[in-house]
Design a protein around this motif. Sequence first.
Motif, PDB file in Angstrom:
ATOM      1  N   GLN A 223       0.817  -1.228   0.000  1.00 57.14           N
ATOM      2  CA  GLN A 223       0.000   0.000   0.000  1.00 57.14           C
ATOM      3  C   GLN A 223       0.848   1.275   0.000  1.00 57.14           C
ATOM      4  O   GLN A 223       0.301   2.365  -0.033  1.00 57.14           O
ATOM      5  CB  GLN A 223      -0.901   0.009   1.242  1.00 57.14           C
ATOM      6  N   LYS A 224       2.168   1.118   0.127  1.00 51.62           N
ATOM      7  CA  LYS A 224       3.092   2.266   0.242  1.00 51.62           C
ATOM      8  C   LYS A 224       2.653   3.181   1.386  1.00 51.62           C
ATOM      9  O   LYS A 224       2.615   4.410   1.248  1.00 51.62           O
ATOM     10  CB  LYS A 224       3.200   3.012  -1.096  1.00 51.62           C
ATOM     11  N   ASP A 225       2.322   2.542   2.493  1.00 52.64           N
ATOM     12  CA  ASP A 225       1.853   3.259   3.691  1.00 52.64           C
ATOM     13  C   ASP A 225       3.092   3.548   4.550  1.00 52.64           C
ATOM     14  O   ASP A 225       3.484   2.746   5.411  1.00 52.64           O
ATOM     15  CB  ASP A 225       0.843   2.356   4.418  1.00 52.64           C
ATOM     16  N   PHE A 226       3.723   4.700   4.286  1.00 53.12           N
ATOM     17  CA  PHE A 226       5.047   4.956   4.859  1.00 53.12           C
ATOM     18  C   PHE A 226       5.054   5.004   6.387  1.00 53.12           C
ATOM     19  O   PHE A 226       5.941   4.452   7.033  1.00 53.12           O
ATOM     20  CB  PHE A 226       5.650   6.248   4.285  1.00 53.12           C
ATOM     21  N   HIS A 227       4.077   5.659   6.995  1.00 50.65           N
ATOM     22  CA  HIS A 227       4.137   5.812   8.455  1.00 50.65           C
ATOM     23  C   HIS A 227       3.890   4.486   9.185  1.00 50.65           C
ATOM     24  O   HIS A 227       4.596   4.175  10.149  1.00 50.65           O
ATOM     25  CB  HIS A 227       3.198   6.919   8.924  1.00 50.65           C
ATOM     26  N   SER A 228       2.918   3.700   8.705  1.00 50.10           N
ATOM     27  CA  SER A 228       2.697   2.384   9.355  1.00 50.10           C
ATOM     28  C   SER A 228       3.938   1.516   9.164  1.00 50.10           C
ATOM     29  O   SER A 228       4.387   0.821  10.088  1.00 50.10           O
ATOM     30  CB  SER A 228       1.490   1.674   8.734  1.00 50.10           C
ATOM     31  N   PHE A 229       4.514   1.593   7.972  1.00 54.33           N
ATOM     32  CA  PHE A 229       5.732   0.841   7.657  1.00 54.33           C
ATOM     33  C   PHE A 229       6.871   1.270   8.597  1.00 54.33           C
ATOM     34  O   PHE A 229       7.536   0.443   9.223  1.00 54.33           O
ATOM     35  CB  PHE A 229       6.085   1.113   6.185  1.00 54.33           C
ATOM     36  N   GLY A 230       7.072   2.587   8.703  1.00 55.99           N
ATOM     37  CA  GLY A 230       8.165   3.112   9.519  1.00 55.99           C
ATOM     38  C   GLY A 230       8.022   2.725  10.986  1.00 55.99           C
ATOM     39  O   GLY A 230       8.992   2.306  11.631  1.00 55.99           O
ATOM     40  N   GLU A 231       6.802   2.855  11.505  1.00 63.07           N
ATOM     41  CA  GLU A 231       6.593   2.483  12.921  1.00 63.07           C
ATOM     42  C   GLU A 231       6.906   1.015  13.153  1.00 63.07           C
ATOM     43  O   GLU A 231       7.512   0.652  14.160  1.00 63.07           O
ATOM     44  CB  GLU A 231       5.147   2.756  13.322  1.00 63.07           C
ATOM     45  N   LEU A 232       6.495   0.190  12.197  1.00 58.52           N
ATOM     46  CA  LEU A 232       6.726  -1.255  12.374  1.00 58.52           C
ATOM     47  C   LEU A 232       8.218  -1.597  12.282  1.00 58.52           C
ATOM     48  O   LEU A 232       8.731  -2.357  13.108  1.00 58.52           O
ATOM     49  CB  LEU A 232       5.912  -2.058  11.350  1.00 58.52           C
ATOM     50  N   ILE A 233       8.940  -1.004  11.323  1.00 52.89           N
ATOM     51  CA  ILE A 233      10.363  -1.389  11.199  1.00 52.89           C
ATOM     52  C   ILE A 233      11.167  -0.909  12.412  1.00 52.89           C
ATOM     53  O   ILE A 233      12.070  -1.583  12.869  1.00 52.89           O
ATOM     54  CB  ILE A 233      11.026  -0.910   9.879  1.00 52.89           C
ATOM     55  N   GLU A 234      10.797   0.261  12.931  1.00 49.24           N
ATOM     56  CA  GLU A 234      11.545   0.769  14.089  1.00 49.24           C
ATOM     57  C   GLU A 234      11.259  -0.089  15.329  1.00 49.24           C
ATOM     58  O   GLU A 234      12.176  -0.474  16.056  1.00 49.24           O
ATOM     59  CB  GLU A 234      11.194   2.239  14.334  1.00 49.24           C
ATOM     60  N   SER A 235       9.985  -0.421  15.542  1.00 53.03           N
ATOM     61  CA  SER A 235       9.679  -1.240  16.723  1.00 53.03           C
ATOM     62  C   SER A 235      10.270  -2.644  16.561  1.00 53.03           C
ATOM     63  O   SER A 235      10.697  -3.264  17.538  1.00 53.03           O
ATOM     64  CB  SER A 235       8.177  -1.290  16.998  1.00 53.03           C
ATOM     65  N   GLU A 236      10.347  -3.133  15.329  1.00 51.27           N
ATOM     66  CA  GLU A 236      10.956  -4.451  15.080  1.00 51.27           C
ATOM     67  C   GLU A 236      12.454  -4.431  15.409  1.00 51.27           C
ATOM     68  O   GLU A 236      12.978  -5.350  16.030  1.00 51.27           O
ATOM     69  CB  GLU A 236      10.717  -4.865  13.616  1.00 51.27           C
ATOM     70  N   ALA A 237      13.135  -3.346  15.005  1.00 50.28           N
ATOM     71  CA  ALA A 237      14.571  -3.259  15.316  1.00 50.28           C
ATOM     72  C   ALA A 237      14.763  -3.226  16.833  1.00 50.28           C
ATOM     73  O   ALA A 237      15.639  -3.911  17.376  1.00 50.28           O
ATOM     74  CB  ALA A 237      15.178  -2.014  14.670  1.00 50.28           C
ATOM     75  N   LEU A 238      13.915  -2.453  17.518  1.00 47.87           N
ATOM     76  CA  LEU A 238      14.041  -2.370  18.975  1.00 47.87           C
ATOM     77  C   LEU A 238      13.743  -3.722  19.619  1.00 47.87           C
ATOM     78  O   LEU A 238      14.386  -4.109  20.593  1.00 47.87           O
ATOM     79  CB  LEU A 238      13.101  -1.288  19.521  1.00 47.87           C
ATOM     80  N   GLU A 239      12.777  -4.438  19.062  1.00 39.61           N
ATOM     81  CA  GLU A 239      12.438  -5.750  19.633  1.00 39.61           C
ATOM     82  C   GLU A 239      13.608  -6.721  19.481  1.00 39.61           C
ATOM     83  O   GLU A 239      13.954  -7.431  20.425  1.00 39.61           O
ATOM     84  CB  GLU A 239      11.198  -6.310  18.942  1.00 39.61           C
ATOM     85  N   MET A 240      14.230  -6.744  18.282  1.00 37.71           N
ATOM     86  CA  MET A 240      15.369  -7.644  18.104  1.00 37.71           C
ATOM     87  C   MET A 240      16.487  -7.269  19.077  1.00 37.71           C
ATOM     88  O   MET A 240      17.110  -8.140  19.690  1.00 37.71           O
ATOM     89  CB  MET A 240      15.891  -7.594  16.672  1.00 37.71           C
ATOM     90  N   HIS A 241      16.723  -5.960  19.242  1.00 38.71           N
ATOM     91  CA  HIS A 241      17.779  -5.554  20.175  1.00 38.71           C
ATOM     92  C   HIS A 241      17.392  -5.856  21.614  1.00 38.71           C
ATOM     93  O   HIS A 241      18.261  -6.140  22.445  1.00 38.71           O
ATOM     94  CB  HIS A 241      18.156  -4.088  19.953  1.00 38.71           C
ATOM     95  N   ALA A 242      16.075  -5.856  21.925  1.00 39.67           N
ATOM     96  CA  ALA A 242      15.640  -6.235  23.278  1.00 39.67           C
ATOM     97  C   ALA A 242      15.999  -7.694  23.535  1.00 39.67           C
ATOM     98  O   ALA A 242      16.462  -8.055  24.625  1.00 39.67           O
ATOM     99  CB  ALA A 242      14.137  -6.012  23.427  1.00 39.67           C
ATOM    100  N   VAL A 243      15.828  -8.542  22.508  1.00 38.11           N
ATOM    101  CA  VAL A 243      16.226  -9.956  22.650  1.00 38.11           C
ATOM    102  C   VAL A 243      17.741 -10.046  22.861  1.00 38.11           C
ATOM    103  O   VAL A 243      18.222 -10.763  23.742  1.00 38.11           O
ATOM    104  CB  VAL A 243      15.787 -10.774  21.399  1.00 38.11           C
ATOM    105  N   MET A 244      18.491  -9.276  22.083  1.00 36.59           N
ATOM    106  CA  MET A 244      19.959  -9.315  22.211  1.00 36.59           C
ATOM    107  C   MET A 244      20.400  -8.847  23.612  1.00 36.59           C
ATOM    108  O   MET A 244      21.223  -9.485  24.267  1.00 36.59           O
ATOM    109  CB  MET A 244      20.600  -8.388  21.186  1.00 36.59           C
TER     110      MET A 244
END
Length: 327
Positions: A223-244
């Motif tokens: 859908q080229k929905d930039f803000h939903s996309f951006g929020e998800l990628i940032e929270s995903e990066a933080l989640e992976m780092h939370a696991v690390m």
Amino acid sequence: MNTKATAIAPVNIAFIKYWGKKDEVLRLPANKSISMNIDNLLTTTTVEFIPGLQADSITVNGSPLTKGNDRVIAHLDRVRALASIDEKAKVVSKFNFPMGTGLSSSASGFAALTVAAVNAAGISLNQQDLSILTRQGSGSACRSIPDGFAEWLDGDSGETSYAISIFPSDWWDIRDVVVILTSQQKEVTSTEGQRLHTTSPFFDQRLQHMKTKIDSIKQYIRQKDFHSFGELIESEALEMHAVMITSRPPLLYWTPETLTLMKHVMRWRSEGLGVYFTINTGQNVHLICRPKDEDKVVQLVQSVFPEATIISNKPANGAKTTLNHLF
Ligand code: DP6
């Protein structure tokens, strides 16, 4: 046989990350991941299998490879087995960005090595088999084979785990402003770090909502929905780092500068700028924005980190052969 072959491969940035393996030997990932190839972080590799050569000779950026030599030789062995040859190889590689600093040099490195070695050995593999072979060298590298935006299927066997293109590179013009805060090498590699994933109390939790994340990110890209996309990628990066960070022993790849940049990005966003960060295994940061905001993002980063090296990227195609040999 006995031809020289050269390949150029891009780094890919994972929006939904690969962290943890369900099979270490086959390099089967614990979960699916989604990525985009980027056009300015590249590895070029030339391979030639030479009769009479006593040992594989591997040169990277002008020096003999020391760290990771065995892994490259093991990968050349896979190609030799497929091609039924036993000649040793001369391998020369060039990276146009610093290695071992969280910028996924193993992704572009193993993708370029695989495509060059397969061609030099005179065998012909389809894209799926190339991705499967590349995966065995470095997991994330299998996503640098197909074009554009890719999905790595986790699979349940060596033959069912590979990456496919889900959108072409011209589907969505977003930018990845890579900020190289320092070129200092990380102490723990991704391969070593991933062995700790099950020691984090959050890892199982992460896997439970992975399917929803994968479905959502594909929908946002479609859908080229930039803000939903951006929020998800940032929270995903933080989640992976939370696991690390919660693994034992803990893995903390960020430096104070990484954290400072993350805080600035959050502030710039609160002031109306569309920019989101994602980070892999290192101190350096990828800032994702739309073309209209790219200059502003670069300018803001320069104002905070005048010494940083900034490399702007567009979505790109996967690994390809070239006739511009390095030797
Ligand atoms: C954080 O692909 O480098 O960049 O398969 O052991 O070589 P190996 O690991 P590697 O791990 C990449 C981890 C990551 C996330 C990602 O790119 O998906």
